[in-house]
Every structure is written in structure tokens, then in C-alpha cells.
Scaffold this active site. Structure first.
Site, PDB file in Angstrom:
ATOM      1  N   ARG A 180      39.657  40.420  31.553  1.00  0.00           N
ATOM      2  CA  ARG A 180      40.175  40.233  32.901  1.00  0.00           C
ATOM      3  C   ARG A 180      39.173  40.843  33.872  1.00  0.00           C
ATOM      4  NH1 ARG A 180      39.325  44.936  33.923  1.00  0.00           N
ATOM      5  NH2 ARG A 180      40.376  44.600  35.892  1.00  0.00           N
ATOM      6  N   GLY A 181      39.446  40.559  35.159  1.00  0.00           N
ATOM      7  CA  GLY A 181      38.482  40.962  36.176  1.00  0.00           C
ATOM      8  C   GLY A 181      37.663  39.731  36.536  1.00  0.00           C
ATOM      9  N   ALA A 182      37.551  39.413  37.814  1.00  0.00           N
ATOM     10  CA  ALA A 182      36.941  38.138  38.214  1.00  0.00           C
ATOM     11  C   ALA A 182      35.596  37.858  37.548  1.00  0.00           C
ATOM     12  CB  ALA A 182      36.832  38.087  39.742  1.00  0.00           C
ATOM     13  N   GLN A 209      46.152  48.688  34.953  1.00  0.00           N
ATOM     14  CA  GLN A 209      44.704  48.613  34.748  1.00  0.00           C
ATOM     15  C   GLN A 209      44.004  49.889  35.229  1.00  0.00           C
ATOM     16  OE1 GLN A 209      46.624  46.124  35.868  1.00  0.00           O
ATOM     17  NE2 GLN A 209      45.665  44.117  35.724  1.00  0.00           N
ATOM     18  N   ASP A 213      39.251  39.393  43.856  1.00  0.00           N
ATOM     19  CA  ASP A 213      39.230  38.197  43.019  1.00  0.00           C
ATOM     20  C   ASP A 213      38.800  36.967  43.792  1.00  0.00           C
ATOM     21  OD1 ASP A 213      41.333  40.212  41.961  1.00  0.00           O
ATOM     22  OD2 ASP A 213      40.766  38.970  40.242  1.00  0.00           O
ATOM     23  N   ASN A 223      43.326  40.604  46.061  1.00  0.00           N
ATOM     24  CA  ASN A 223      43.071  41.623  45.049  1.00  0.00           C
ATOM     25  C   ASN A 223      44.386  42.004  44.414  1.00  0.00           C
ATOM     26  OD1 ASN A 223      40.990  43.196  43.707  1.00  0.00           O
ATOM     27  ND2 ASN A 223      41.934  44.991  44.633  1.00  0.00           N
ATOM     28  N   LYS A 224      44.300  42.853  43.382  1.00  0.00           N
ATOM     29  CA  LYS A 224      45.503  43.232  42.654  1.00  0.00           C
ATOM     30  C   LYS A 224      46.634  43.658  43.583  1.00  0.00           C
ATOM     31  CE  LYS A 224      45.848  42.906  39.229  1.00  0.00           C
ATOM     32  NZ  LYS A 224      46.319  41.640  38.678  1.00  0.00           N
TER      33      LYS A 224
HETATM   34  C1  LIG Z   1      35.765  42.915  39.762  1.00  0.00           C
HETATM   35  S1  LIG Z   1      37.133  41.885  39.857  1.00  0.00           S
HETATM   36  C2  LIG Z   1      38.385  43.023  39.491  1.00  0.00           C
HETATM   37  C3  LIG Z   1      39.711  42.589  40.003  1.00  0.00           C
HETATM   38  O1  LIG Z   1      40.422  41.848  39.000  1.00  0.00           O
HETATM   39  C4  LIG Z   1      41.630  42.540  38.746  1.00  0.00           C
HETATM   40  O2  LIG Z   1      42.684  41.702  38.440  1.00  0.00           O
HETATM   41  P1  LIG Z   1      43.064  41.423  36.875  1.00  0.00           P
HETATM   42  O3  LIG Z   1      43.022  42.746  36.180  1.00  0.00           O
HETATM   43  O4  LIG Z   1      44.454  40.821  36.971  1.00  0.00           O
HETATM   44  O5  LIG Z   1      42.035  40.437  36.391  1.00  0.00           O
HETATM   45  C5  LIG Z   1      41.903  43.278  40.025  1.00  0.00           C
HETATM   46  O6  LIG Z   1      42.366  42.407  41.042  1.00  0.00           O
HETATM   47  C6  LIG Z   1      40.531  43.793  40.312  1.00  0.00           C
HETATM   48  O7  LIG Z   1      40.293  44.273  41.589  1.00  0.00           O
END
Ligand SMILES: CSC[C@H]1O[C@H](OP(=O)(O)O)[C@H](O)[C@@H]1O
Length: 359
Positions: A59-61, A210, A251, A261-262
Site C-alpha cells: 500500500r501507499g501510492a 498504518q 494519494d 490522503n488517509k
Molecule cells: C506515499 S503515499 C502514502 C499514502 O498512502 C496511504 O494510504 P494507504 O495506506 O491506504 O495506501 C496514506 O494515504 C498515505 O499518506
């Protein structure tokens, strides 16, 4: 930086890389098992890659973009003996399938479209095997670029982190969200590498934690002073004057600087504005979606209610209760001090200055 993922390190207890492409096979660090277990999973088929992205094993963009690119390579392995026409037709269908795993992070769609565009340029490919090789080459380039982009974000953001300052971050925009040193954490890792001493406050970030499971884990292992907060502690921590700076990831950024964002980021941004604390957004330029004019055009992923009604394996809410579980929220650009990208630190007016990054 011993102990952090994606670092070129020989430290035995280092966290494995977020992902690895080896012998035509994709391996993912299963982030749902962190911080208690370090498990690397071989991705046997594209359906497994789709599920790993959907279930936030990766996960993470940026990390989703790289995983999606290699996932498309996995999807096309069985088509190497087909005709070129059949290979191209199947590619479009498999790319659309992978893009459906998660809608908000622009990097997944961006990476898949980039592989598609690479094949469009391979007009004279001798056979489908040559097209497959071009896909792997492009995915490998995206992977290498991601690592360099993180370093660039770090270089343009490191001056924001002054000795003794307190930095608050939300969710995980760290090395575990990328294949490099992260986005929001990139300035932190570079400042630490230069010997600057500072404190990080990591929001746990309900419902999937996270911040607790990933940010606290990777920063602690890298030797950075990190303090874990419950999400409802951010206001009091700011009120006590412990926070001088907020850096978060994103994201997707719309053309006017609104960003997704989250979930919970909007609250942090409103608090930061109230307490006069600058909030910066760290992202590679591939996360900028200039085709989307403003935040209301960004699709917000809705996730399963059981992520909210249980804490780990323990149910914490009554059966049948109504639940909302948007994975992201939209923060208006008026609450943003600047965007830290690999191409520079961008201040307002964002509509003009973000577009200028590409001119
Ligand atoms: C560097 S992008 C990280 C971004 O992604 C996370 O979401 P997820 O854990 O659901 O993929 C979160 O929004 C972070 O800031």
C-alpha cells in the site's frame, strides 16, 4: 539507516524491501503482518497481486504503482506465445482489472498507462515475447525512478526539519509506502542521515493503524526519535507546542492543490491551521493529477465496515450498527503551506505553480 526497508544495507535484521522483482517473479512484503511478523509473499498470479493491493499487503501510492506495473507483467506471462494482436488486446483488459483494485491513488493508473504507452511505441515488435520484455523493462524503470524520486523529495524537504523540531505525520508515507526512503519520511531520513536531531509524532491512524504498525516501526528501527499518538491526541500535542511542522503524504493531488490522503488528514490540517503550524505535503510529481481540477473530483475509496467494527481480531461495536469507512479525505489547498516534490518545493498559488513543474 540500518533497519529501514528499501535501504541499501547489509544489516541482518533490516526489514526486507517493500517489493522485489526477481526471476520474472514479484515478491511483496506483507505489510498486514507488520510489525509483529516479517513475511515476504511470492505473487503467483495477477489475481493474487490484485488481492494484495486491495487488502493493503502492499500500500501507499508509489508502492501501489510499482506493484501494479510488475503485476501487469505477471498478468501477461502466459500470453508470450500468443500473437502480437492478442497480446495487446489482453494487456488492455488486464490493466483495467488491476486498476480496479483501489481507485484513489493516481499512481496505480499512472503506472499501468505508462506500460500501455510503452507498448504503443513498440510498433515493430517481432513477437509477443518482445512485448513482454518491453513491459518488464518499463516496470523496472518505474521501480528505479521511484527510489530516485524519494531521494529528490528528501533533498527538497530536508531544510524544513530544523534541529530540535517536532514533526507530526499521519498514516504511513514512509519507506513502506514506496520502494525508496518514502515521501513524508524522505526529509526525515535525510535529516537523520545528516545528524540532525528532531522528534517525530506519528498518529496511529485508525482504522488500519498504518501509523502505529508501519511509521513507528520503520522510524524506530532507523533510530529516529518517534512517539506514537492516538489520533485524538494530535490537538493536545500541538496545543503543548510540541509540533513545529506537519508533513504528510498524499494519494492524489488535484490541479488546484486540494489533495486526497488517509482519512483524518483533513482534521490534522485544520488543527495545524488553528495552531499556526505549517503543513507540507510530500509526493512525487506522478501523484499530481492535473486532469482533476479540484478535490471534489477525486474518487474516495470506501472500505469494508469490519475494519471499523473490530480492533484487530476483537469486535468492538454492536452487530448491525451503521458504519462509514472512507479510506481517504480531501484537504483543501488553503490549508497547505507547500508541496515537497522531487522537482522542488512548491508554494501557492498552486494551480499555476504545480502546472509549472511540467512546463
Ligand atoms: C506515499 S503515499 C502514502 C499514502 O498512502 C496511504 O494510504 P494507504 O495506506 O491506504 O495506501 C496514506 O494515504 C498515505 O499518506
Amino acid at each position: 539507516m540500518s533497519g529501514m526497508p528499501n535501504a541499501a544495507t547489509s544489516v541482518p535484521n533490516a526489514i526486507p524491501a517493500t517489493l522485489e522483482w526477481r526471476d520474472d517473479t514479484l515478491y511483496l512484503l506483507d505489510q498486514t503482518r507488520l510489525p509483529l511478523e516479517i513475511v515476504v509473499e511470492r505473487q503467483a498470479c495477477v489475481e493474487q497481486v490484485w488481492k494484495s493491493i486491495r487488502e493493503l499487503k502492499v500500500r501507499g501510492a508509489p508502492a501501489i504503482g510499482v506493484a501494479g506495473a510488475y503485476g501487469l507483467c505477471v498478468a501477461m506471462q502466459d500470453s508470450r506465445t500468443e500473437s502480437v494482436e492478442s497480446f495487446r488486446a489482453r494487456l488492455a483488459e488486464r490493466a483495467a482489472y488491476l486498476a480496479s483494485a483501489r481507485p484513489t491513488a493516481v499512481n496505480l493508473q499512472w503506472a499501468l498507462e505508462r506500460l500501455h504507452a510503452r507498448l504503443a511505441r513498440q510498433e515493430d515488435a517481432a513477437d509477443a515475447a518482445a512485448l513482454y520484455d518491453a513491459l518488464v523493462d518499463e516496470a523496472t524503470r518505474i521501480h528505479a525512478e521511484d527510489q530516485a524520486l524519494c531521494e529528490g523529495i528528501g533533498r527538497h524537504g530536508v531544510a524544513l526539519i530544523r534541529p530540535g523540531c517536532g514533526v507530526l505525520t499521519h498514516c504511513n508515507a514512509g519507506a513502506l509506502a514506496t520502494t525508496g526512503i518514502g515521501t513524508a519520511t524522505a526529509p526525515m531520513y535525510l535529516a537523520h542521515r545528516c545528524g540532525t536531531r528532531f522528534r517525530v509524532y506519528a498518529d496511529e491512524t485508525r482504522p488500519l493503524l498504518q501509523g502505529a504498525r508501519l511509521t513507528a516501526f520503520e522510524l524506530q528501527r532507523a533510530g529516529i526519535d518517534v512517539t506514537l499518538l492516538t489520533d485524538n491526541m494530535a490537538a493536545a500535542t500541538m496545543q503543548r507546542g510540541l509540533v513545529d511542522l506537519v508533513i504528510v503524504g498524499t494519494d492524489r493531488v488535484a490541479a488546484n492543490g486540494d489533495f486526497a490522503n488517509k482519512i483524518g488528514t483533513l482534521g490534522v490540517a485544520i488543527l495545524a491551521k488553528h495552531f499556526g503550524i505549517p503543513l507540507y505535503v510530500a509526493c512525487p510529481s506522478s501523484t499530481l493529477d492535473l486532469a482533476t481540477r479540484a478535490g471534489e473530483g477525486i474518487v474516495i475509496e470506501e472500505r469494508a465496515s469490519d475494519e471499523v467494527t473490530s480492533f484487530g481480531a476483537r469486535r468492538t461495536a454492536p452487530e448491525g450498527v451503521a458504519v462509514r469507512n472512507p479510506a481517504f479525505d480531501i484537504t483543501p489547498h488553503a490549508l497547505v503551506a507547500g508541496f515537497i516534490t522531487e522537482r522542488g518545493l512548491v508554494g501557492p498559488p498552486f494551480e499555476h505553480n504545480l502546472a509549472s513543474l511540467f512546463s
